[in-house]
Design a protein around this motif. Sequence first.
Motif, PDB file in Angstrom:
ATOM      1  N   PHE A  99       3.787   0.769   2.587  1.00 22.76           N
ATOM      2  CA  PHE A  99       3.789  -0.281   3.613  1.00 22.76           C
ATOM      3  C   PHE A  99       3.790  -1.641   2.941  1.00 22.76           C
ATOM      4  O   PHE A  99       2.978  -1.916   2.063  1.00 22.76           O
ATOM      5  N   GLY A 124       1.246  -2.485  14.038  1.00 29.52           N
ATOM      6  CA  GLY A 124       0.732  -1.175  13.665  1.00 29.52           C
ATOM      7  C   GLY A 124       1.468  -0.004  14.275  1.00 29.52           C
ATOM      8  O   GLY A 124       1.001   1.132  14.197  1.00 29.52           O
ATOM      9  N   ARG A 167       0.870  -1.178   0.000  1.00 30.69           N
ATOM     10  CA  ARG A 167       0.000   0.000   0.000  1.00 30.69           C
ATOM     11  C   ARG A 167       0.904   1.224   0.000  1.00 30.69           C
ATOM     12  O   ARG A 167       1.897   1.277   0.725  1.00 30.69           O
ATOM     13  N   VAL A 215       0.553   3.721   9.213  1.00 29.87           N
ATOM     14  CA  VAL A 215       0.667   2.285   9.537  1.00 29.87           C
ATOM     15  C   VAL A 215      -0.225   1.863  10.704  1.00 29.87           C
ATOM     16  O   VAL A 215      -0.244   0.690  11.068  1.00 29.87           O
ATOM     17  N   ALA A 238       3.437  -5.481   3.984  1.00 41.01           N
ATOM     18  CA  ALA A 238       3.059  -6.396   5.072  1.00 41.01           C
ATOM     19  C   ALA A 238       4.046  -7.543   5.154  1.00 41.01           C
ATOM     20  O   ALA A 238       4.580  -8.003   4.153  1.00 41.01           O
ATOM     21  N   ASP A 271      -3.265   1.045  11.265  1.00 38.05           N
ATOM     22  CA  ASP A 271      -4.208  -0.074  11.119  1.00 38.05           C
ATOM     23  C   ASP A 271      -3.563  -1.324  10.523  1.00 38.05           C
ATOM     24  O   ASP A 271      -4.267  -2.262  10.141  1.00 38.05           O
ATOM     25  N   GLU A 272      -2.258  -1.337  10.444  1.00 34.76           N
ATOM     26  CA  GLU A 272      -1.540  -2.483   9.879  1.00 34.76           C
ATOM     27  C   GLU A 272      -1.093  -3.431  10.990  1.00 34.76           C
ATOM     28  O   GLU A 272      -1.155  -3.095  12.167  1.00 34.76           O
ATOM     29  N   ALA A 273      -0.612  -4.597  10.582  1.00 36.04           N
ATOM     30  CA  ALA A 273      -0.020  -5.539  11.531  1.00 36.04           C
ATOM     31  C   ALA A 273       1.503  -5.343  11.461  1.00 36.04           C
ATOM     32  O   ALA A 273       1.979  -4.232  11.539  1.00 36.04           O
ATOM     33  N   ASP A 274       2.243  -6.409  11.275  1.00 36.77           N
ATOM     34  CA  ASP A 274       3.699  -6.324  11.159  1.00 36.77           C
ATOM     35  C   ASP A 274       4.100  -6.106   9.699  1.00 36.77           C
ATOM     36  O   ASP A 274       3.425  -6.579   8.780  1.00 36.77           O
ATOM     37  N   GLY A 275       5.211  -5.435   9.506  1.00 33.96           N
ATOM     38  CA  GLY A 275       5.712  -5.217   8.155  1.00 33.96           C
ATOM     39  C   GLY A 275       6.795  -4.167   8.146  1.00 33.96           C
ATOM     40  O   GLY A 275       7.452  -3.921   9.158  1.00 33.96           O
TER      41      GLY A 275
END
Length: 134
Positions: free
Chosen positions: A131, A103, A2, A27, A133, A29-33
């Motif tokens: 970003f 996040g 993204r 970031v 993921a 609302d993201e998880a790991d990345g």
Amino acid sequence: MRSETFDLTTGGSAVVRDVTDRCAAFVRDEADGLLHVFVPHATAGLAIIETGAGSDDDTLTALDDLLPRDSRWIHQHGTPGHGRDHVVPAFLSPSLTVPVLGGRLALGTWQSVCVVDTNVDNPERQVRLSFLAG
């Protein structure tokens, strides 16, 4: 992946501009990345530094000491000494990557993501956040 861009006005003097909050919001609302930050300009760079305790000004002073704004530069258009602005990205990369965990930016306590712009001829900048993921 993204990706999005945002505009940044840096003004008519050399500046260190903290964009950490903008990166964190991207970031959230993201998880790991991995967050990749990129400035698509030939005269600006990025740094992860402490801000607000003088390091922003120290960074600009160090660049002035290392790369004086004088007539030594072959690149001669723009304001006097502008050729040095084109050398800044050799010392401050136009891109950097920050780990994201749950996040949140995995920065150290005093670390901030900053755009460093010494080019007084171009006060309008763009920053790309991407970003990936993990």
